[in-house]
Design a protein around this motif. Structure first.
Motif, PDB file in Angstrom:
ATOM      1  N   ALA A  81       0.814  -1.217   0.000  1.00  0.00           N
ATOM      2  CA  ALA A  81       0.000   0.000   0.000  1.00  0.00           C
ATOM      3  C   ALA A  81       0.844   1.263   0.000  1.00  0.00           C
ATOM      4  O   ALA A  81       0.310   2.364   0.161  1.00  0.00           O
ATOM      5  N   HIS A 172      -3.638   6.605  11.397  1.00  0.00           N
ATOM      6  CA  HIS A 172      -4.610   5.680  10.798  1.00  0.00           C
ATOM      7  C   HIS A 172      -5.180   4.734  11.848  1.00  0.00           C
ATOM      8  O   HIS A 172      -5.658   3.648  11.520  1.00  0.00           O
ATOM      9  N   ARG A 175      -8.821   2.987  11.520  1.00  0.00           N
ATOM     10  CA  ARG A 175      -8.888   1.909  10.532  1.00  0.00           C
ATOM     11  C   ARG A 175      -8.169   0.670  11.038  1.00  0.00           C
ATOM     12  O   ARG A 175      -8.623  -0.461  10.841  1.00  0.00           O
ATOM     13  N   GLY A 233      -2.635   3.769   5.128  1.00  0.00           N
ATOM     14  CA  GLY A 233      -3.731   4.579   4.585  1.00  0.00           C
ATOM     15  C   GLY A 233      -4.154   4.146   3.198  1.00  0.00           C
ATOM     16  O   GLY A 233      -4.455   4.982   2.343  1.00  0.00           O
ATOM     17  N   ALA A 234      -4.210   2.849   2.949  1.00  0.00           N
ATOM     18  CA  ALA A 234      -4.490   2.315   1.610  1.00  0.00           C
ATOM     19  C   ALA A 234      -5.882   2.693   1.124  1.00  0.00           C
ATOM     20  O   ALA A 234      -6.821   2.855   1.914  1.00  0.00           O
ATOM     21  N   ASP A 235      -6.017   2.790  -0.202  1.00  0.00           N
ATOM     22  CA  ASP A 235      -7.328   3.055  -0.778  1.00  0.00           C
ATOM     23  C   ASP A 235      -8.115   1.752  -0.907  1.00  0.00           C
ATOM     24  O   ASP A 235      -7.583   0.649  -0.698  1.00  0.00           O
ATOM     25  N   ALA A 236      -9.399   1.872  -1.266  1.00  0.00           N
ATOM     26  CA  ALA A 236     -10.303   0.717  -1.297  1.00  0.00           C
ATOM     27  C   ALA A 236      -9.859  -0.326  -2.317  1.00  0.00           C
ATOM     28  O   ALA A 236      -9.980  -1.533  -2.081  1.00  0.00           O
ATOM     29  N   ARG A 237      -9.346   0.101  -3.467  1.00  0.00           N
ATOM     30  CA  ARG A 237      -8.923  -0.851  -4.492  1.00  0.00           C
ATOM     31  C   ARG A 237      -7.774  -1.713  -3.992  1.00  0.00           C
ATOM     32  O   ARG A 237      -7.778  -2.943  -4.169  1.00  0.00           O
ATOM     33  N   THR A 238      -6.801  -1.088  -3.359  1.00  0.00           N
ATOM     34  CA  THR A 238      -5.659  -1.834  -2.846  1.00  0.00           C
ATOM     35  C   THR A 238      -6.082  -2.812  -1.759  1.00  0.00           C
ATOM     36  O   THR A 238      -5.674  -3.982  -1.760  1.00  0.00           O
TER      37      THR A 238
END
Length: 380
Positions: A81, A172, A175, A233-238
């Protein structure tokens, strides 16, 4: 205005990201050692007997190790990520997972009545052996079981404390904590489904898969990957790609563990080789064998693998192993492990991870699944 961030047990861990998953694991061991020393100091301040007889046992059990795969997968998720720089939160999250794993294993051994773990006496057996009945009588086995439940609870408390400290110190944190909370619930759900299946004598393939995914696949690979991704802090796709990769790789790991539970060498696995078979533990391996026996009309195999087989004359674990071989269940599970490992690699590649991180993940999957994944050329 926010106050200063809390001090996290273990101190400053590293200023730079470990370059490899194995490097992260080694660095985590140092963090874990400091955390355990801190917890032991607190325990001694609380009560000397408790510290000596329980807290030190838990610390010794954690230090005795295991595969330490979860920390390596946290690192892979973090790096996939885009994580870089100070890896302290990654290492502390890995240490928290090792403490949580200790809780799971101690409680699992109590529920399964297993005498060995990690090549040594299981916690409940150790407590019972060292605490014989006194003048008032009472069962040493009951004492051992009760004490081991408390030891598992202590490991869980230490794990939760460390993860909470880490989350509070991370931008983060929410999350990270969300992933942790979901993972703990999945673990309990998987363990309950396992107990329920054994009590009911279930042979259902769907139920066996559900248990394997809840109890192991998510907990061993999918959630650790997501925990690492959360810290970056990864995005939803990752995160979606990592979850898919983790589910496949985690299930491959569990299927390999099922095979080792039936055919493994206790000297290498650290636990009895026939325990799953004697208890007729519902695994995808057993469910596959029952399905194939019924489909081919192999009545002998079906009878040997049936819930009430142990009470029949001539029933032996060797006959169960032979049935697993003869029905083709062992071969089918081996093939499925290879397919799952390859699929997991493809999903991980879709996360956008750099080639070096993809190679690290591939090596971990090979280690967890016990074979070289297919299509290794896709990693670069």
């Amino acid at each position: 205005m926010l106050g200063p961030r809390p001090t996290v047990a273990g101190g400053a861990d590293t200023n730079h990201a470990p370059l490899t998953a194995s490097g992260a694991t080694r660095a985590m061991e140092a963090v874990l050692g400091r955390v355990l020393e801190d917890r032991l100091r607190n325990s001694r301040d609380t009560d000397g007997v408790f510290a000596r007889e329980m807290a030190e046992r838990v610390a010794t059990f954690v230090r005795r190790g295991g595969k330490r795969l979860r920390t390596a997968f946290v690192w892979c998720g973090w790096r996939a990520a885009g994580g870089s720089g100070d890896a302290g939160a990654v290492l502390r999250t890995g240490a928290a997972l090792e403490l949580l794993q200790a809780c799971a294993l101690i409680h699992d051994d109590v529920m399964d009545g297993s005498p060995l773990r990690r090549g040594a006496t299981a916690m409940h057996v150790d407590f019972a052996r060292d605490h014989p009945a006194g003048p008032a009588g009472g069962s040493t086995e009951s004492f051992g079981t009760s004490a081991a439940v408390l030891a598992g609870d202590l490991a869980l408390a230490w794990a939760d404390d460390l993860l909470t400290e880490t989350a509070l110190a991370s931008p983060h944190g929410p999350r990270l904590h969300e992933e942790w909370r979901a993972m703990r619930t999945e673990m309990v759900a998987g363990q309950y489904r396992d107990l329920r299946a054994q009590a009911s004598g279930s042979s259902g393939a769907e139920e066996a898969l559900t248990i394997a995914v809840l109890k192991s696949a998510r907990y061993t690979v999918a959630r650790p990957l997501a925990l690492g991704a959360a810290l970056a802090g990864a995005d939803a796709r990752t995160v979606g790609a990592l979850r898919a990769a983790g589910r496949c790789a985690g299930l491959a790991f569990q299927l390999r563990d099922d095979l080792l539970g039936a055919f493994g060498d206790p000297a290498l696995t650290g636990k009895p080789a026939d325990e799953d078979l004697r208890s007729r533990k519902l695994t995808p391996l057993l469910a596959t064998a029952v399905r194939l026996a019924e489909a081919t009309g192999d009545r002998d195999a079906a009878a040997v693998l049936a819930p009430d087989a142990e009470g029949r004359p001539g029933h032996t674990v060797d006959r169960m192993r032979a049935a697993l071989e003869r029905t083709g269940a062992r071969a089918e599970v081996e093939a499925r492990i290879a397919d799952l490992a390859a699929t997991g690699l493809r999903h991980f590649g879709a996360s956008g991870a750099a080639p070096g991180v993809r190679r690290e993940f591939a090596a971990l999957v090979e280690r967890a699944s016990g074979l070289a994944p297919r299509h290794a050329e896709e990693l670069v």
